[in-house]
Design a protein around this motif. Structure first.
Motif, short mmCIF file in Angstrom:
data_model
loop_
_atom_site.label_atom_id
_atom_site.label_comp_id
_atom_site.label_asym_id
_atom_site.label_seq_id
_atom_site.Cartn_x
_atom_site.Cartn_y
_atom_site.Cartn_z
N SER A 160 0.82 -1.21 0.00
CA SER A 160 0.00 0.00 0.00
C SER A 160 0.86 1.27 0.00
N LYS A 161 1.92 1.30 0.78
CA LYS A 161 2.75 2.50 0.82
C LYS A 161 3.43 2.77 -0.51
N GLN A 162 3.94 1.69 -1.12
CA GLN A 162 4.59 1.85 -2.43
C GLN A 162 3.58 2.30 -3.48
N SER A 182 2.75 5.98 -2.89
CA SER A 182 3.91 6.79 -3.26
C SER A 182 4.03 6.89 -4.78
#
Length: 522
Positions: A108-110, A113
């Motif tokens: 999710s973070k990647q 981003s």
């Protein structure tokens, strides 16, 4: 921005929808496709700016889609999502400008981003594109003005051909090694110009129209260029650098086009053939002189060639003018209207009987009459009535009637009250500056009175509100442009002082009962 998610796995599409904070970045629409073919159809219809795509899909895979996007929508930002680290899948993302390559299962973070990186890149590049577009638009507006100035300086001898020749050749198609040139001039300010009346005295608009008509005719043979002159006494200049021997025919063609479109004929001064480029200034002088020294009493022909020797009878006419002018001055000093009218009557008979009356003679005559009348009524504004018939030819009868009307107005004699003069000045200012952003505060500062006084005095003297007068003026100008040009509505709204095309349309409909498009169609 709009976003397209391309993946044949539903749970991957749902994960992307779930994790990315779309609202934060004001995403206007999110679309989904299960393969490259569906993606292409959505791209053509919706033009999304950001594309998330899988690499392995049925019918059309991600590599083919990336290649298609690179060709047809090169500004689109792409994020590749794949379950494979194989270089064969990574390579298309690199070759076709992908912003990120993410591996499944998605982190999710990647994902967030990568999405935010793509959003930011697109916004930055779009800002640059808009800036470039604005600069290009400004250059397109300024370029004709630049060439008007450069060509005006060239024909007046204020800049050399050598300084401009490469730019003239590249941008205007002027040959570097032409042997001869001829110049024609059209003036809107000297004798009567029926076309100027057609455009309500707006010299800028009339010049714009004339230049366009001239260049349409010239373009068929690539024979020259017409431009708006910055030199006095020649609002439009036509510089011919090829088919010089056909110059008179070309000028008749230009006049025919003006006649066909606007119902009037222009008087055109035309030079001899001169050496190019050495004779450009000579040709310009000859063309102006041909126009200024044309015989206003001549009923045939509107193309006026330069003549090396002028009529010897000029001194006789000048003597007659001086005699009549002295008679008028004496009559003016007496203050008796009937004496002045008798002088004018006698003068008009004399004018009608002359073999030659040039424009330069008429303008000098009117200047001297104005000076004599100004001494009689210093506070008055001296404006001569039209003395040209429907064909634009001089009429001694109309000159006489105009002079009598002027004398009758001046004989009434009471100086114009200060408030009336102020309102007249405001009107003239609005007539010349209607296209600018015009507020009551601006007008008040311009004439050094309060806003309240501007409105009150204008209403008292003219009988209408200042804002209504300005709106009516702008609507009349817009009607003229709608009727006589093919300019877009957005261009017309700017030319008459409205930045917002929709607001202009509402004002126009309120004033006329029709939208601008309905008016133009009618």
């Amino acid at each position: 921005m709009k976003v397209l998610i391309v993946d044949d796995e539903k749970h991957v599409r749902e994960a992307i929808r779930y994790f990315v904070p779309w609202e934060k970045h004001q995403i206007a629409g999110i679309y989904e496709a299960t393969n490259g073919q569906e993606a292409i159809a959505i791209m053509q219809e919706q033009q999304p700016e950001i594309v998330f795509t899988d690499m392995r899909m049925p019918l059309m895979d991600g590599a083919e889609l990336l290649e298609w996007l690179h060709t047809h929508y090169p500004n689109t930002k792409t994020i590749v999502i794949s379950g494979y680290q194989d270089f064969n899948y990574v390579k298309p993302a690199i070759v076709y400008g992908g912003t990120d390559y993410l591996l499944k299962p998605l982190n999710s973070k990647q994902l967030i981003s990568a999405a935010e990186h793509a959003f930011q890149l697109w916004q930055e590049e779009e800002a640059e594109r808009q800036q470039t577009l604005r600069q290009s638009m400004q250059l397109n507006v300024l370029r004709p003005l630049y060439w008007d100035k450069m060509l005006s300086d060239l024909v007046a001898g204020q800049v050399s051909f050598q300084e401009l020749k490469h730019s003239l050749s590249e941008e205007l198609g002027m040959p570097l090694f032409a042997a001869e040139c001829r110049i024609a001039v059209l003036s809107l300010q000297g004798a009567d110009c029926r076309l100027l009346q057609r455009f309500h005295g707006d010299v800028g608009l009339t010049s714009f129209v004339l230049v366009n008509v001239c260049n349409e005719v010239l373009a068929s043979k690539q024979s020259g260029i017409a431009f708006r002159s910055w030199q006095a006494g020649a609002e439009i200049v036509v510089l011919l650098w090829s088919v010089v021997s056909e110059a008179e025919e070309l000028m008749r063609g230009i006049n025919g086009s003006i006649k066909q479109t606007y119902g009037v004929l222009m008087d055109i001064g035309l030079s001899y053939a001169c050496e190019f480029p050495e004779g450009i200034q000579t040709a310009f002088h000859q063309a102006r002189q041909g126009l200024n020294e044309r015989n206003l009493l001549q009923r045939e022909g509107r193309i006026h060639l330069y003549r090396e020797t002028l009529s010897e009878s000029g001194s006789v006419e000048d003597y007659a003018f001086e005699t009549q002018l002295e008679k008028l001055k004496i009559a003016v000093l007496s203050g008796e209207l009937d004496k002045m009218e008798r002088v004018v009557e006698e003068w008009s008979v004399q004018l009608a009987g002359l073999p030659v009356l040039t424009e330069s003679q008429l303008l000098r005559l009117q200047k001297e009459i104005a000076e004599a009348l100004q001494r009689w009524r210093p506070e008055a504004e001296i404006h001569f009535g039209l003395c040209y018939d429907h064909e634009g030819l001089f009429s001694a009868r109309l000159w006489r009637d105009g002079m009598k009307t002027l004398l009758q107005r001046l004989s009434q004699g009471s100086p114009q009250p200060p408030d009336s003069r102020l309102v007249q000045e405001i009107r003239e200012y609005l007539d010349q500056n209607y296209a600018k952003d015009m507020t009551l505060q601006h007008i008040a500062q311009r004439f050094f009175i309060s806003r309240e006084n501007v409105s009150r005095k204008f209403k008292q003297i003219s009988g209408e509100n200042l804002s209504d007068y300005l709106t009516g003026l702008r609507i009349d100008k817009a009607k003229t442009l709608l009727h006589n040009t093919n300019l877009r509505l957005s261009q017309i709204s700017e030319l008459v002082g409205y930045e917002d095309e929709k607001y202009f349309s509402r004002v126009f409909k309120k004033a006329t009962g029709q939208t601008p498009r309905e008016y133009r169609k009618q």
